[in-house]
Design an enzyme around this catalytic site. Structure first.
Site, short mmCIF file in Angstrom:
data_model
loop_
_atom_site.label_atom_id
_atom_site.label_comp_id
_atom_site.label_asym_id
_atom_site.label_seq_id
_atom_site.Cartn_x
_atom_site.Cartn_y
_atom_site.Cartn_z
N THR A 37 39.79 38.74 103.91
CA THR A 37 38.63 38.50 104.32
C THR A 37 38.76 37.17 103.61
O THR A 37 39.79 36.62 103.30
CB THR A 37 37.57 38.52 102.40
OG1 THR A 37 36.38 38.58 101.84
CG2 THR A 37 39.11 38.52 101.46
N CYS A 42 35.62 32.45 95.01
CA CYS A 42 35.30 34.33 94.67
C CYS A 42 36.45 35.18 94.88
O CYS A 42 37.53 34.15 94.97
CB CYS A 42 34.94 35.20 96.02
SG CYS A 42 32.51 34.77 96.14
N HIS A 59 35.39 41.79 97.31
CA HIS A 59 35.05 40.39 96.80
C HIS A 59 34.01 40.13 96.46
O HIS A 59 33.03 40.44 97.15
CB HIS A 59 34.70 39.99 98.59
CG HIS A 59 34.57 39.08 98.47
ND1 HIS A 59 35.04 38.25 100.19
CD2 HIS A 59 33.89 37.40 97.99
CE1 HIS A 59 34.82 36.15 99.96
NE2 HIS A 59 33.64 36.28 98.48
#
Length: 200
Positions: A37, A42, A59
């Site tokens: 990712t 985040c 996530h």
């Protein structure tokens, strides 16, 4: 725009392994392969059972509030309070033992000036560290806060996580996503790349 419900499966040519890429609001657990990712404010948590070698990653965009079962985060992996629970459950479903789970956490950066006021990255970082402490999940490594995006690569077979810190380029997808997200929060009122740095 909501993230697709199913993460993207692909073949990672750099590491020569089957991989799954997750976006904000997604999570994935597996017995092999890799999960990747790209993070801004985040946070992603990588969970791994070193005996069964089952692992997973989430996530999430905001912590959420465990006390409000009727809130949007009650069933959305965009919020940490839900994303952590579903990730744990997915690893258990594949054979992990909750007592053996270990964690590595990443993200929580401050990419845009407007996030100073909302404190999104630090809030996410504080949430995940406290969640792991309360749940008794051992934290093996962390790379949190700072001001740069990160690409995270989790090899499920070995439990190894590698992080690539990315240059902050205004038109990169992660920066555009952060800007759109910041604007959405306001409406609701509520370069170069460094080499991979292995994590233990």
């Amino acid at each position: 725009m909501p993230a697709p419900s199913v993460p993207l499966a692909y073949f990672d040519r750099e590491f020569q392994v089957p991989a799954v890429k997750i976006l904000p609001g997604q999570y994935h657990a597996a017995r092999s392969g890799a999960i990747t990712t790209v993070l801004g404010s985040c946070v992603s948590t990588c969970l791994w059972d070193p005996v069964t070698r089952v692992g997973g990653m989430n996530h999430f965009m905001l912590p959420g509030d465990a006390a409000r079962a009727d809130a949007p985060w009650a069933a959305s992996a965009r919020f940490g309070v839900y994303a952590m629970e579903v990730l744990i459950n997915e690893t258990l479903r594949l054979g992990a033992d909750r007592r053996r789970l270990v964690a590595k956490v990443f993200g929580g950066a401050r990419l845009l000036a407007g996030f100073d006021r909302l404190d999104v990255g630090p809030r996410n970082a504080r949430f995940v560290l406290e969640f792991l402490r309360v749940e008794g999940i051992h934290l093996l490594a962390q790379d949190l806060l700072d001001v740069c995006p990160r690409k995270v690569h989790f090899c499920v077979d070995t439990g190894k996580v590698q992080v690539k810190r990315l240059a902050l380029v205004p038109h990169e997808p992660v920066v555009r996503r952060e800007r759109q997200y910041l604007q959405g929060l306001d409406g609701k009122r509520s370069g170069e790349v460094e080499i991979f740095m292995p994590r233990p």
